[in-house]
Write a protein that holds these residues in place. Structure first.
Motif, PDB file in Angstrom:
ATOM      1  N   ARG A 170      -6.407  -0.531  -3.791  1.00 52.15           N
ATOM      2  CA  ARG A 170      -6.290  -1.950  -3.412  1.00 52.15           C
ATOM      3  C   ARG A 170      -5.822  -2.782  -4.600  1.00 52.15           C
ATOM      4  O   ARG A 170      -5.011  -3.699  -4.439  1.00 52.15           O
ATOM      5  CB  ARG A 170      -7.624  -2.469  -2.871  1.00 52.15           C
ATOM      6  N   ILE A 171      -6.299  -2.447  -5.788  1.00 49.76           N
ATOM      7  CA  ILE A 171      -5.870  -3.177  -6.993  1.00 49.76           C
ATOM      8  C   ILE A 171      -4.398  -2.901  -7.273  1.00 49.76           C
ATOM      9  O   ILE A 171      -3.622  -3.817  -7.561  1.00 49.76           O
ATOM     10  CB  ILE A 171      -6.756  -2.807  -8.205  1.00 49.76           C
ATOM     11  N   ARG A 172      -3.987  -1.640  -7.154  1.00 48.45           N
ATOM     12  CA  ARG A 172      -2.563  -1.311  -7.344  1.00 48.45           C
ATOM     13  C   ARG A 172      -1.699  -2.054  -6.336  1.00 48.45           C
ATOM     14  O   ARG A 172      -0.622  -2.559  -6.672  1.00 48.45           O
ATOM     15  CB  ARG A 172      -2.335   0.193  -7.224  1.00 48.45           C
ATOM     16  N   LEU A 181      -7.673  -1.974   6.373  1.00 42.93           N
ATOM     17  CA  LEU A 181      -6.953  -1.395   5.234  1.00 42.93           C
ATOM     18  C   LEU A 181      -7.837  -1.365   3.993  1.00 42.93           C
ATOM     19  O   LEU A 181      -7.843  -0.381   3.253  1.00 42.93           O
ATOM     20  CB  LEU A 181      -5.675  -2.187   4.947  1.00 42.93           C
ATOM     21  N   ALA A 182      -8.582  -2.448   3.774  1.00 43.25           N
ATOM     22  CA  ALA A 182      -9.473  -2.511   2.610  1.00 43.25           C
ATOM     23  C   ALA A 182     -10.571  -1.453   2.714  1.00 43.25           C
ATOM     24  O   ALA A 182     -10.938  -0.824   1.716  1.00 43.25           O
ATOM     25  CB  ALA A 182     -10.090  -3.900   2.490  1.00 43.25           C
ATOM     26  N   PHE A 183     -11.080  -1.238   3.910  1.00 45.49           N
ATOM     27  CA  PHE A 183     -12.131  -0.254   4.127  1.00 45.49           C
ATOM     28  C   PHE A 183     -11.592   1.164   3.931  1.00 45.49           C
ATOM     29  O   PHE A 183     -12.268   2.034   3.387  1.00 45.49           O
ATOM     30  CB  PHE A 183     -12.717  -0.414   5.532  1.00 45.49           C
ATOM     31  N   ARG A 184     -10.372   1.384   4.365  1.00 45.04           N
ATOM     32  CA  ARG A 184      -9.767   2.718   4.340  1.00 45.04           C
ATOM     33  C   ARG A 184      -9.360   3.155   2.939  1.00 45.04           C
ATOM     34  O   ARG A 184      -9.381   4.343   2.618  1.00 45.04           O
ATOM     35  CB  ARG A 184      -8.538   2.728   5.238  1.00 45.04           C
ATOM     36  N   HIS A 185      -8.969   2.202   2.092  1.00 41.80           N
ATOM     37  CA  HIS A 185      -8.438   2.546   0.774  1.00 41.80           C
ATOM     38  C   HIS A 185      -9.439   2.240  -0.327  1.00 41.80           C
ATOM     39  O   HIS A 185     -10.101   1.200  -0.299  1.00 41.80           O
ATOM     40  CB  HIS A 185      -7.136   1.777   0.515  1.00 41.80           C
ATOM     41  N   PRO A 186      -9.524   3.118  -1.328  1.00 43.62           N
ATOM     42  CA  PRO A 186     -10.452   2.866  -2.441  1.00 43.62           C
ATOM     43  C   PRO A 186     -10.014   1.651  -3.262  1.00 43.62           C
ATOM     44  O   PRO A 186      -8.859   1.228  -3.209  1.00 43.62           O
ATOM     45  CB  PRO A 186     -10.368   4.156  -3.273  1.00 43.62           C
ATOM     46  N   PHE A 236       0.817  -1.208   0.000  1.00 36.14           N
ATOM     47  CA  PHE A 236       0.000   0.000   0.000  1.00 36.14           C
ATOM     48  C   PHE A 236       0.857   1.268   0.000  1.00 36.14           C
ATOM     49  O   PHE A 236       0.336   2.374   0.010  1.00 36.14           O
ATOM     50  CB  PHE A 236      -0.941   0.031   1.210  1.00 36.14           C
ATOM     51  N   GLY A 237       2.176   1.099   0.033  1.00 41.05           N
ATOM     52  CA  GLY A 237       3.063   2.247   0.063  1.00 41.05           C
ATOM     53  C   GLY A 237       3.202   2.844   1.457  1.00 41.05           C
ATOM     54  O   GLY A 237       3.554   4.003   1.616  1.00 41.05           O
TER      55      GLY A 237
END
Length: 162
Positions: free
Chosen positions: A140-142, A131-136, A73-74
Motif C-alpha cells: 500500500r505504501i509503494r 484493496l487495502a485489506f487484501r494488500h500488505p 497497485f500494479g
C-alpha cells in the motif's frame, strides 16, 4: 593553560572536527523530502477534484479514481475489458460502481440512474477498503508513492508494453 570550554583556536581549525558537508547536500536533501511528498500530494489533489465531479453527478470520476488506484497497485485493467469484467477480477464490491459507470456510458444521455452517484461513491470506498485489506502495508505504501497513475496515458501505455 587554555580553557577547554571557550573556543580559542585559530582560523585553520575545523569546527566540530567532523566530515565536511558538501554545499549541495542540504539542497538535495530538501529536494528529496519535497519529492517524497509530491506524488501523494498530486494524487490527493486529483482525488479531491474527482470527488467534486462525482458530487456533481459525474460517475466517471469514481471510475477514473479506482482505475488509477488499481494502476498504482500494479493491477491495471485490460483495455478491452468491460467495467463489469474489471469488477469481477478485482472485487464484488466494485460491481455497483461498474454498473453505474456502464449506465453512464451506455445509458440514455443526461439521465444517470437514480442514486448512481451515491452508489458509485460507496462502491468506490468499499473497493478501496477491499484493496487495502487484501494488500500488505508495504504494498500500500509503494502504491501511494508509485508515479504510474500520474503519468500521461501515452507514457503509461509504453511502460506496459512487453
Amino acid at each position: 593553560p587554555q580553557n577547554l570550554f571557550v573556543g580559542g583556536g585559530g582560523a585553520d581549525e575545523e569546527a566540530g572536527g567532523g566530515l565536511p558537508v558538501p554545499g549541495w547536500l542540504p539542497w538535495a536533501a530538501g529536494g528529496l523530502l519535497a519529492a517524497i511528498g509530491l506524488v501523494p500530494g498530486i494524487k490527493w489533489l486529483r482525488r479531491r477534484r474527482r470527488m467534486r465531479r462525482l458530487a456533481k453527478g459525474d460517475v466517471s470520476a469514481a471510475w477514473e479514481e479506482i482505475v488509477d488506484r488499481l494502476d498504482d497497485f500494479g493491477l491495471p485493467p485490460e483495455s478491452a475489458a468491460t467495467p463489469l469484467e474489471v469488477a469481477a477480477r478485482v472485487a464484488t464490491v466494485m460491481e455497483p460502481l461498474a454498473t453505474a459507470y456502464g449506465e453512464s456510458l451506455y445509458g440514455e444521455p443526461g439521465r444517470p440512474g437514480i442514486g448512481s452517484t451515491d452508489t458509485a461513491r460507496s462502491s468506490l470506498e468499499e473497493t478501496e477498503r477491499a484493496l487495502a485489506f487484501r494488500h500488505p502495508r508495504s504494498r500500500r505504501i509503494r502504491a501511494r508513492y508509485r508515479v504510474t497513475s500520474i503519468l500521461p496515458g501515452r507514457v503509461r501505455r509504453r511502460l506496459r508494453r512487453p
